[in-house]
Design a protein around this motif. Sequence first.
Motif, PDB file in Angstrom:
ATOM      1  N   ALA A  93       0.824  -1.216   0.000  1.00 29.95           N
ATOM      2  CA  ALA A  93       0.000   0.000   0.000  1.00 29.95           C
ATOM      3  C   ALA A  93       0.855   1.262   0.000  1.00 29.95           C
ATOM      4  CB  ALA A  93      -0.930  -0.005   1.205  1.00 29.95           C
ATOM      5  N   SER A  94       1.947   1.243   0.773  1.00 30.12           N
ATOM      6  CA  SER A  94       2.673   2.501   0.993  1.00 30.12           C
ATOM      7  C   SER A  94       4.053   2.542   0.351  1.00 30.12           C
ATOM      8  CB  SER A  94       2.860   2.688   2.493  1.00 30.12           C
ATOM      9  OG  SER A  94       3.627   1.605   3.000  1.00 30.12           O
ATOM     10  N   ASN A  95       4.543   1.376  -0.097  1.00 27.56           N
ATOM     11  CA  ASN A  95       5.915   1.278  -0.615  1.00 27.56           C
ATOM     12  C   ASN A  95       6.976   1.492   0.454  1.00 27.56           C
ATOM     13  OD1 ASN A  95       6.338   0.262  -3.061  1.00 27.56           O
ATOM     14  ND2 ASN A  95       6.199   2.194  -4.182  1.00 27.56           N
ATOM     15  N   SER A  96       6.541   1.489   1.696  1.00 29.15           N
ATOM     16  CA  SER A  96       7.470   1.654   2.812  1.00 29.15           C
ATOM     17  C   SER A  96       8.201   0.325   3.026  1.00 29.15           C
ATOM     18  CB  SER A  96       6.652   2.034   4.043  1.00 29.15           C
ATOM     19  OG  SER A  96       7.470   2.083   5.185  1.00 29.15           O
ATOM     20  N   ARG A  97       9.468   0.397   3.404  1.00 33.11           N
ATOM     21  CA  ARG A  97      10.265  -0.831   3.541  1.00 33.11           C
ATOM     22  C   ARG A  97       9.911  -1.625   4.799  1.00 33.11           C
ATOM     23  NH1 ARG A  97      16.298   0.051   1.139  1.00 33.11           N
ATOM     24  NH2 ARG A  97      15.632   1.003  -0.822  1.00 33.11           N
TER      25      ARG A  97
END
Length: 748
Positions: free
Chosen positions: A467-471
């Motif tokens: 959803a966020s492309n956060s690692r």
Amino acid sequence: MKVINFIKEWQKALQNEILHLKKYGSNKFLVTNGRLLSTEGSYTYYFDTAFSIRIPIGSQVRLEWGSMKQSGRVLSSEGKGVMLAMEQSFGDLIHEAQLFHDPWELLEQLIERLDEMKKNKQKRIRVKRLMDPSMPAKHPIEKSKSNIHELVLRSKYNPVTFVWGPPGTGKTYTLARVAANKYFQEKKVLILSHSNQAVDVLIHEISAFIQKKGRFREGDVLRYGFNTGEQFADHEAVTTSQLLQKEDPQLAEEKELLLAERRNLKQDIAHSFSKRDTNQLLELETKIARVLEKIRQKELEFIKDAYIVGSTLAKAAGDAAIYEKEFDLVILDEASMAYVPQAAFAATLGKRVIICGDFKQLPPIASSRDPLVTLWLKEDIFHRAGVVDWVRDGMLHPHLFLLKEQRRMHPDISSFTNQYIYHSLVGDHESVLKNRKPIVDLSPFQGMASVLLDTSHSGVYGMTEKASNSRMNIWHVLLSFQLIHESYVAGARSIGYVTPYRAQANLMEVLLSDLYEKECSTADIISATVHRFQGSERDVMIFDTVDSELQTRAGMLLTGKDSERLINVAITRTKGKFIHVSDQSFIRKHVYNGKTLRQLVEHQGRMQQTIGTKDIGKWIKNQHPRLQWMHARKLEKVFLDLGAAKRSIILSLPPQTDLSEQWKEQLQKRSQSVKLTVLAEESWEELKPNQIWSNSFPFPFILIDEQVLWLGLPLEAARGVRPPYIAVRLHSERMCEYLIGQFQKREE
């Protein structure tokens, strides 16, 4: 530059940030199970949320569902549910949607305050002194008896005082006593900060000190605006709700009863949906609004009577009860996280201003890449007023006061930050070594204050949240949970888990709420991003840098322009035990020598603070009943689990996996009622899967009945692994559900 030109540039910068937020919105929440409650006036929807999302009532939001987008307002948001008034109908039911909320309305209020500045000569003079603090320092230095006394003198004789307070140097202690000193002289003081928590801490410290001196009068010190109440639970009345309770208990009780009724109704709606409940909820909101208006009138009286008022910058800029008042002294705390126009606004509210913060900690956050936004909203007042230039040249600005002795961190932890970040301007107080020994002596890693837990060669677990492309890195999360568990069992009750990435912090929150609910209710255990941790401290801190193979480069948060400040905050939250969970080989390969993260890894290596993967058996002493670590070659337990599967097995097999006969046999002889899903690029026909999802993960795992996760198995599918081979079994429906959400999204 003329003050009027500053103000125009600030307004332009704020406008550009608002436009960016309206267009791209950065705070994104997944909302599910949306039901239409009412179509009167606007379309009112109720959604479930995975986490409690705190969005102020009345805030503008945007909802996106497939290709449909529209804006609305928040009617209420608490617990795991949110109620929205939308402009148009999305239909009766919405399976899931994205909710965007950005506090741009707060920026609009700040623009209005800047307009008032343009028209007011006195306010402009105050801004000029802040932006160009070149006036001679007039305080009598020879009279100064202590840090506190010097700051009192500076704030008496000079219109602007900058205070540089590195972590643990007694910033709160010092500011509180300066504020109390002014109060004893019957001066009016305004305490401001960008965060609620910082205001709470400072107001608590001020009122406790005044109380200790036996000079506390109810109503003189006021915490105005939202606060958790935790700081003030066993304390004299300082919050508006405490004062209300004393002055008008009936009104306070009416509010509590209505809010409790709303909570219960929302629970009913979440379980079963009825028209009667929804109508009742809408009526309730109207009643609550009426009571809140009565309370508002009371609050205005409290502000008028108080000598010391504490509030957030956002509240102050949007509330005439504060911005129309004049104070003798304004103290802006954590100024390094405030926008320059916010600091200027704060300075206009008082005859004298103290700007306190640490420009080596995190800068303010803004989203737009516009040059004016970068200039005025992404760097702090210390830099923009030229104070930092003096420090770079090896001197202290005449109006900069440095607090230079830290009492928070064990010297083994502070040795890195004192040397690499504060260039030896800050030292340790003699007491800190002895005071922190009890924490250092706890497990895990007894006797060590600073530890690098190296995860090199334990598998390829680096991934990004859909959803966020956060690692995120699930191996690091489980390892870090184990560290929390070992610390808790050893007796630690103040434990922080901090990471640069929001997805990773959320993943740990999922795990803690599922496996550690009881422990979290009796101890202070928190998982958060570095940004949320600024301003707080814990006995034990676990800093998880997340980045590892399959990522091809280190994240900007760890290597970018502000990475020094981010890593500084992560380390300096710690009192006694700092555990750095990091893939050393990845960092040596992808982060060059001059960067703070690499310097930290090398420093911990030189100081012999590294614990390798091979030592895992020595420090894992307490297996949690629902999280067990074992040798990946011992397969009895996983085969028992596979044999006991009732409904489903999901198997992740990365490319080029060569599965042993033993594994094939186990999977083939599953019960007919068990559905096998394989996540792989190959077809795996010999396993007779019920379905194949072609999007593969870089690491192997098994999910059984959507409640048991085996990570690191089958071993022959693991990449980047060296002995000892470790597998981990986690029993957590919530974690399984989260993981399934990751690859289901991929599939769609």
